[in-house]
Design a protein around this motif. Structure first.
Motif, PDB file in Angstrom:
ATOM      1  N   PRO A 202       6.722  -0.638   1.474  1.00  0.00           N
ATOM      2  CA  PRO A 202       5.571  -1.531   1.582  1.00  0.00           C
ATOM      3  C   PRO A 202       5.917  -2.735   2.441  1.00  0.00           C
ATOM      4  O   PRO A 202       7.069  -3.183   2.462  1.00  0.00           O
ATOM      5  CB  PRO A 202       5.302  -1.949   0.129  1.00  0.00           C
ATOM      6  CG  PRO A 202       6.552  -1.650  -0.628  1.00  0.00           C
ATOM      7  CD  PRO A 202       7.245  -0.535   0.107  1.00  0.00           C
ATOM      8  N   GLY A 203       4.949  -3.242   3.166  1.00  0.00           N
ATOM      9  CA  GLY A 203       5.179  -4.448   3.964  1.00  0.00           C
ATOM     10  C   GLY A 203       5.722  -4.150   5.350  1.00  0.00           C
ATOM     11  O   GLY A 203       5.943  -5.057   6.137  1.00  0.00           O
ATOM     12  N   THR A 204       5.977  -2.877   5.655  1.00  0.00           N
ATOM     13  CA  THR A 204       6.398  -2.510   7.009  1.00  0.00           C
ATOM     14  C   THR A 204       5.181  -1.950   7.747  1.00  0.00           C
ATOM     15  O   THR A 204       4.140  -1.709   7.136  1.00  0.00           O
ATOM     16  CB  THR A 204       7.488  -1.421   6.980  1.00  0.00           C
ATOM     17  OG1 THR A 204       6.938  -0.252   6.368  1.00  0.00           O
ATOM     18  CG2 THR A 204       8.696  -1.876   6.162  1.00  0.00           C
ATOM     19  N   ARG A 205       5.326  -1.739   9.043  1.00  0.00           N
ATOM     20  CA  ARG A 205       4.184  -1.204   9.799  1.00  0.00           C
ATOM     21  C   ARG A 205       3.846   0.200   9.288  1.00  0.00           C
ATOM     22  O   ARG A 205       2.690   0.542   9.117  1.00  0.00           O
ATOM     23  CB  ARG A 205       4.500  -1.183  11.300  1.00  0.00           C
ATOM     24  CG  ARG A 205       3.245  -1.234  12.146  1.00  0.00           C
ATOM     25  CD  ARG A 205       3.494  -1.907  13.473  1.00  0.00           C
ATOM     26  NE  ARG A 205       4.190  -1.012  14.398  1.00  0.00           N
ATOM     27  CZ  ARG A 205       5.267  -1.355  15.095  1.00  0.00           C
ATOM     28  NH1 ARG A 205       5.778  -2.558  14.953  1.00  0.00           N
ATOM     29  NH2 ARG A 205       5.831  -0.502  15.924  1.00  0.00           N
ATOM     30  N   PHE A 206       4.875   1.001   9.053  1.00  0.00           N
ATOM     31  CA  PHE A 206       4.630   2.330   8.499  1.00  0.00           C
ATOM     32  C   PHE A 206       3.957   2.228   7.131  1.00  0.00           C
ATOM     33  O   PHE A 206       3.062   3.002   6.801  1.00  0.00           O
ATOM     34  CB  PHE A 206       5.946   3.115   8.364  1.00  0.00           C
ATOM     35  CG  PHE A 206       6.357   3.832   9.626  1.00  0.00           C
ATOM     36  CD1 PHE A 206       5.582   3.749  10.776  1.00  0.00           C
ATOM     37  CD2 PHE A 206       7.515   4.614   9.650  1.00  0.00           C
ATOM     38  CE1 PHE A 206       5.957   4.411  11.934  1.00  0.00           C
ATOM     39  CE2 PHE A 206       7.898   5.285  10.815  1.00  0.00           C
ATOM     40  CZ  PHE A 206       7.119   5.176  11.960  1.00  0.00           C
ATOM     41  N   GLY A 207       4.419   1.263   6.340  1.00  0.00           N
ATOM     42  CA  GLY A 207       3.847   1.072   5.001  1.00  0.00           C
ATOM     43  C   GLY A 207       2.359   0.785   5.084  1.00  0.00           C
ATOM     44  O   GLY A 207       1.561   1.338   4.336  1.00  0.00           O
ATOM     45  N   GLU A 208       1.988  -0.076   6.043  1.00  0.00           N
ATOM     46  CA  GLU A 208       0.572  -0.426   6.208  1.00  0.00           C
ATOM     47  C   GLU A 208      -0.238   0.802   6.612  1.00  0.00           C
ATOM     48  O   GLU A 208      -1.314   1.057   6.095  1.00  0.00           O
ATOM     49  CB  GLU A 208       0.416  -1.516   7.279  1.00  0.00           C
ATOM     50  CG  GLU A 208       0.804  -2.899   6.783  1.00  0.00           C
ATOM     51  CD  GLU A 208       0.130  -3.261   5.472  1.00  0.00           C
ATOM     52  OE1 GLU A 208      -1.121  -3.239   5.418  1.00  0.00           O
ATOM     53  OE2 GLU A 208       0.849  -3.521   4.478  1.00  0.00           O
ATOM     54  N   LEU A 209       0.308   1.554   7.577  1.00  0.00           N
ATOM     55  CA  LEU A 209      -0.385   2.760   8.037  1.00  0.00           C
ATOM     56  C   LEU A 209      -0.548   3.747   6.889  1.00  0.00           C
ATOM     57  O   LEU A 209      -1.608   4.340   6.698  1.00  0.00           O
ATOM     58  CB  LEU A 209       0.392   3.413   9.182  1.00  0.00           C
ATOM     59  CG  LEU A 209       0.360   2.665  10.526  1.00  0.00           C
ATOM     60  CD1 LEU A 209       1.335   3.305  11.518  1.00  0.00           C
ATOM     61  CD2 LEU A 209      -1.069   2.670  11.098  1.00  0.00           C
ATOM     62  N   ALA A 210       0.525   3.897   6.102  1.00  0.00           N
ATOM     63  CA  ALA A 210       0.493   4.877   5.016  1.00  0.00           C
ATOM     64  C   ALA A 210      -0.556   4.470   3.987  1.00  0.00           C
ATOM     65  O   ALA A 210      -1.282   5.307   3.441  1.00  0.00           O
ATOM     66  CB  ALA A 210       1.866   4.982   4.352  1.00  0.00           C
ATOM     67  N   LYS A 211      -0.634   3.159   3.746  1.00  0.00           N
ATOM     68  CA  LYS A 211      -1.594   2.668   2.756  1.00  0.00           C
ATOM     69  C   LYS A 211      -3.016   3.041   3.169  1.00  0.00           C
ATOM     70  O   LYS A 211      -3.857   3.345   2.346  1.00  0.00           O
ATOM     71  CB  LYS A 211      -1.454   1.140   2.642  1.00  0.00           C
ATOM     72  CG  LYS A 211      -1.781   0.619   1.267  1.00  0.00           C
ATOM     73  CD  LYS A 211      -1.224  -0.762   1.002  1.00  0.00           C
ATOM     74  CE  LYS A 211      -2.011  -1.828   1.759  1.00  0.00           C
ATOM     75  NZ  LYS A 211      -1.396  -3.156   1.636  1.00  0.00           N
ATOM     76  N   ARG A 212      -3.238   3.004   4.472  1.00  0.00           N
ATOM     77  CA  ARG A 212      -4.579   3.341   4.951  1.00  0.00           C
ATOM     78  C   ARG A 212      -4.711   4.829   5.250  1.00  0.00           C
ATOM     79  O   ARG A 212      -5.705   5.263   5.845  1.00  0.00           O
ATOM     80  CB  ARG A 212      -4.893   2.513   6.202  1.00  0.00           C
ATOM     81  CG  ARG A 212      -5.304   1.091   5.818  1.00  0.00           C
ATOM     82  CD  ARG A 212      -5.640   0.253   7.033  1.00  0.00           C
ATOM     83  NE  ARG A 212      -4.463  -0.451   7.521  1.00  0.00           N
ATOM     84  CZ  ARG A 212      -4.145  -0.567   8.809  1.00  0.00           C
ATOM     85  NH1 ARG A 212      -4.880   0.007   9.735  1.00  0.00           N
ATOM     86  NH2 ARG A 212      -3.084  -1.253   9.145  1.00  0.00           N
TER      87      ARG A 212
END
Lengths: 405, 601
Positions: A202-212
């Motif tokens: 969480p809190g990484t660019r991948f994390g943000e993409l994954a969340k969406r």
């Protein structure tokens, strides 16, 4: 005499990788504050040394690890000053392991020679992949050829101990995709490989993409198979799978990282670094403090300049030192951590040795019952004084550890 | 010194939840000087926190008010508060029997509601003088004339003299007190006769034992008297008696017409049953007062501690609540899935929720409550009749000749625009329509006969949501009828989760079974192997869901700062595990049981 290690953090990178959740900030190379940062670390070291006082005398330091960020960006003269100070202020064994993390894009043969000259004897290179497409997806600045060149440069400069990092379980890969890359690294003569399955933090660019829901991800079955495939491939090539994500030619294991997994203390220095130190008096059950240093480089450097003696290991003094937060770890918590980390290693967790070291009971009736149950289910082996997880069940080690908490 | 009965007025207040009963009672207390403004916590009479929060009265309260009327005389007004919910119907009837009059409070912005009606009819049946009062006239949406018309049409009460008031602003409240004096008849009864006092409430006080609220009908009772409870045939010496004004005040005697409390080291409320008659042991009355009934639980559910070590604590807590609540029954129960617990009987759903909340709140217990069940009459092939209140205890299908289920008469008040939705809901729940009447332009009463089983789940919630909260309901059990009922079991990898077994109508078994299995699937953590969740009738599988196997559970990186984060995650996981129940080889979290209790019917 108790073994301990030093961790030194360098908080800048030329580019922030989309999967990385370590403390690192994108910086243009000329803007790096090489000397000022070294001065700050030295100030912090002095404050910590005088705070710890006598207790330092009973510690024998076995390794230094310079991580980041991209510490290979740090001018070797500046890093050299810090290493020199560490050697003079702390009691080290002969020929301690001194590792610097490197990015292929910032590791030339010349730089490697300079690092050798200041006492660095091991390099950990962030290869991640040898496939150009993968490297683009991972947001890396180098390509496969660049990675191989960097590794060769390290070897040419005289480094006997070079480790390569790989990331596997990328979305479109087959379970065997990482094997040829690992093979190339071994062909080059590397004696240590760390292979991490891609983890979305969480809190990484991948994390943000994954969340969406915008990040394609490898399917769980495939990454499990990839883990097993790597295990048998590496073992076949004579490397020991000595920790969940680490392989080494026997004798070439990372001394420093093994220290984490055995529950050794680590004196941490630098912006965003995590340290751990034990605080109990002689003959008392163990307890300790894990501290986190200020995460913003500018604030860190300012705090380090004014850091006073007697600060840095208690929550009350935060604000007067580089320490941003602390966590008190009681004996029972230390036991849990040792179990959690120990079970990740092929050598397992030493029950009696931990009891003797921590003076905290490990084999409580409840925990013994859980251990017996796990053993019946084949998830744990009790071998003499050790608990270990059979290689075939490493994929489920987190749940196993939780059962033993 | 006894008060002249002609100066006593005993009355209660009948109102729907939220129609402002407690606020009005507070104004009475202030006006008669029983409580100064400063003391008056909002809603003085509802004393348990739970009551205050839910705005309902669970236990009856009484308060004696001294009121100097306009005629210059000092009157003793006894306000007897009644529980406001259908589950406590019997208690309401006993409270009313202690009064000569009742104030019917109707919210002039809402009109008459079903639950109010039931209690008004009860009061009228018992010959009480019912005084209508229109509350909340300070609100802009107040419709005094329309509400009056409704009361006259529906209940048949003359509203020409009805007072318009606002418990909030206090307007009209003095006029109500005057009407109580003028209209409520003084108590009849013989002050010189043999003691007969009716118990209309009792509760357990840890220092004094059971406390009994009584209305003395004939004779008098003094401190030191030896009294007898006629139904339970137990004798106790009165160590204390008195009245609430609203704080307890000790007296030397209570005489005919008066209301007050008695205590006497009475061991439990089971000796002091509501509706029983108190008389003197030395000179007992020949006949008790009429109307005593032993109340029987109607709804049953299993209550299990999430941790088996809490079983003794649960037993103690139930014991304590039981001391205060004669209607609560419990006996040891065990479930393969949930371990040891208790099968508890309740008057109704609200009673069940209240007990559950009190156990969790006052006794700090973590509980799993199974889906509520009614009591079935099961006739076996060997012609035995079994009363089954736990689906898990139903005999195998081949041994059952027939199953009869309790049927209730359900009345629902609803505005005409929502009638359609209400009818389809009742239809869906196997209801049979008995009657439908327009009470007024904006009020319809719908009468159904419907299986009790169909309304104990989530009926009330559904009713409220399909009518935007405008419907109110009331029910009474009218008998048992045979029906095509089957037991649906839930299996996890072949092991039956006995706590989730339900009895449903054959036609609904598949839908309910599938819905249970689907719901359960969301909560079963993935294991290292595939887990099958099935619904079955006997040996026949009617629905199946699969929880895919977990392939890995391992963190890639665990260095310096990761260690704390990972450890905390695992600690949480371990904590969660403690709250899981082992079924065969699968552990099922507590939330699963809670969530399934809320499954749509």
């Amino acid at each position: 005499m108790r073994d301990a290690t030093v961790y030194l953090h360098f908080p800048w990178c030329l580019e922030k990788c989309p999967y990385c959740d370590f403390v690192s900030y994108k910086v243009d190379r000329p803007a790096i504050a090489h000397e000022a940062y070294a001065d700050a670390v030295l100030a912090e070291l002095e404050a910590r040394v005088s705070t710890l006082g006598d207790s330092l005398a009973s510690r024998r330091f076995i390794s230094i690890f310079v991580g980041g960020g991209t510490p290979s960006l740090w001018a070797s003269e500046s890093l050299g000053r810090v290493l020199e100070a560490l050697r003079s202020r702390l009691h080290f064994i002969d020929d301690p392991e001194v590792t610097v993390e490197c990015n292929p894009s910032s590791l030339s043969e010349g730089h490697a020679r300079d690092l050798r000259a200041i006492g660095v004897n091991r390099l950990s290179v962030g290869v991640q992949s040898l496939d150009d497409e993968d490297l683009k997806y991972l947001g890396r600045l180098h390509d496969g050829a660049g990675a191989m060149n960097a590794l060769r440069a390290a070897q040419t400069a005289g480094f006997k101990r070079v480790s390569g990092d790989l990331i596997y379980a990328l979305p479109v890969h087959s379970a065997e995709a990482s094997l040829p890359m690992a093979g190339q690294l071994l062909d080059l003569g590397l004696t240590h490989v760390s292979a991490y399955q891609l983890t979305i933090e969480p809190g990484t660019r991948f994390g943000e993409l994954a969340k969406r829901g915008r990040l394609p991800m490898a399917d769980e079955g495939t990454s499990a198979e990839a883990f097993l495939a790597l295990d048998s491939y590496m073992e076949g090539r004579g490397l020991r799978h000595y920790e969940v994500s680490n392989f080494a030619v026997p004798g070439q294991e990372s001394v420093h990282n093994t220290g984490y997994w055995r529950g050794l203390e680590y004196l941490a220095l630098g912006c965003g670094a995590y340290g751990f130190w034990r605080m109990e008096g002689p003959g008392e059950p163990a307890w300790g403090v894990r501290y986190l240093n200020e995460k913003l480089p500018e604030s860190y450097m300012q705090l380090a300049r004014t850091m006073r003696d007697g600060t840095g290991f208690t929550a009350e003094t935060t604000g007067h030192s580089t320490t941003a937060s602390t966590e008190r770890l009681d004996g029972e918590t230390l036991v849990k951590e040792r179990i959690m980390l120990g079970l990740r290693m092929a050598d397992g967790f030493h029950v009696e040795a931990s009891e003797a070291d921590l003076l905290v009971p490990v084999r409580t009736p409840e925990r013994q019952r859980s251990a017996d149950k796990l053993e019946q289910r084949g998830r744990l082996c009790a071998e003499g004084e050790r608990w270990l997880v059979p290689k075939s069940r490493w994929l489920f080690v987190d749940g196993t550890a939780a059962e033993l908490f | 010194m006894s008060v002249d009965p002609s100066r006593i007025r005993n009355f209660s207040i009948i109102a729907h939840i939220d129609h402002g009963k407690s606020t009005l009672a507070d104004r009475f207390l202030e006006l008669t000087g029983a409580v100064s403004n400063r003391e008056s916590r909002e809603q003085f009479l509802d004393k348990m926190d739970l009551e205050r929060e839910r705005g309902i009265t669970i236990k009856a309260q009484t308060v004696r008010l001294d009121y100097r009327a306009k005629d210059g005389e000092l009157y003793q007004l006894n306000l007897i508060d009644t529980p406001g919910h259908v589950d406590f119907n019997y208690e309401v009837s006993r409270s009313l029997s202690a009064c000569e009059g009742a104030i019917l409070v109707v919210d002039s912005t809402q009109g008459v509601e079903a639950q109010t009606l039931a209690n008004v009819y009860l009061a009228i049946e018992q010959g009480l003088e019912v005084i209508p009062v229109l509350n909340k006239v300070d609100l802009p949406s107040s419709d005094v004339d329309g509400t009056k018309q409704q009361i006259e049409e529906i209940i048949g009460l003359d509203c020409s003299e009805a007072v318009s008031c606002s418990g909030k602003t206090g307007v009209g409240v003095p006029a109500i007190l005057e009407q109580i004096v003028a209209l409520v008849p003084p108590p009849k009864g013989d002050p010189e006769g043999l003691l007969r006092a009716i118990i209309f409430d009792s509760w357990y006080d840890p220092y004094r034992g059971a406390m009994v609220l009584v209305r003395v009908v004939d004779g008098k009772v003094r401190r030191g008297d030896k009294v007898r409870f006629m139904a339970t045939q137990t004798d106790y010496e009165v160590t204390e008696l008195g009245t609430f004004r609203p704080f307890a005040q000790a007296l030397d005697e209570l005489s005919a017409g008066e209301v007050g409390f008695i205590s006497g080291n009475i061991r439990s409320v089971h000796d002091t049953k509501v509706g029983d008659t108190v008389t003197l042991a030395a000179k007992p009355a020949t006949t008790p007062l009429p109307g005593f009934k032993d109340v029987k639980p109607m709804v049953f559910a299993g209550i299990f501690p999430t941790e088996s070590s809490e079983y003794p604590a649960l037993r103690d807590a139930l014991d304590k609540l039981h001391m205060n609540d004669a209607a609560l029954s419990f006996e040891p129960d065990s479930s393969e899935a949930l371990g040891f617990g208790y099968r508890c009987g309740f008057l109704g759903l609200l009673h069940m929720e209240i007990i559950q909340e009190r156990l969790e709140r006052e006794f700090d217990l973590d509980l799993i409550t199974t889906a509520p069940s009614v009591v079935y009459d099961v006739y076996t092939t060997s012609d035995e009749r079994l009363r089954v209140e736990n689906p898990a205890k139903l005999p195998p299908p081949q041994n059952i000749e027939r199953i009869e289920e309790p049927i209730v008469k359900l009345s629902i008040h609803v505005p005409p625009e929502h009638v359609g939705a209400v009818l389809s809901l009742c239809q869906e729940r196997r209801g049979v329509q008995i009657d439908m009447k327009f009470l007024s332009n904006n009020r319809v009463i719908v009468l159904y006969e419907i299986p009790f089983n169909e309304i104990i789940f989530d009926f009330h919630d559904r009713l409220k949501s399909i009518t935007r909260g405008y419907a109110s309901m009331d029910y009474e059990v009218i008998g048992y009828r045979p029906n095509f009922l089957v037991k649906v079991d839930i299996l996890v990898n072949g092991d039956s989760l006995d706590a989730l077994s339900i009895i449903v109508h054959r036609d609904k078994a598949q839908v309910r079974g599938r819905s249970l299995a689907e719901k359960l699937r969301e909560f079963v953590p993935r294991q290292q192997y595939e887990v099958a969740i099935q619904a079955a009738i006997g040996g026949k599988i009617i629905a199946r869901e699969t929880v895919r196997a977990m392939r890995k559970d391992v963190t890639a990186k665990c260095y310096g700062g990761d260690i704390s984060r990972k450890r905390k995650l695992l600690e949480k996981q371990k904590e969660g595990k403690k709250r899981m129940k082992q079924v065969g080889s699968v552990e099922i979290p507590q939330e699963a049981f809670l969530a399934i209790l809320k499954v749509d019917g």
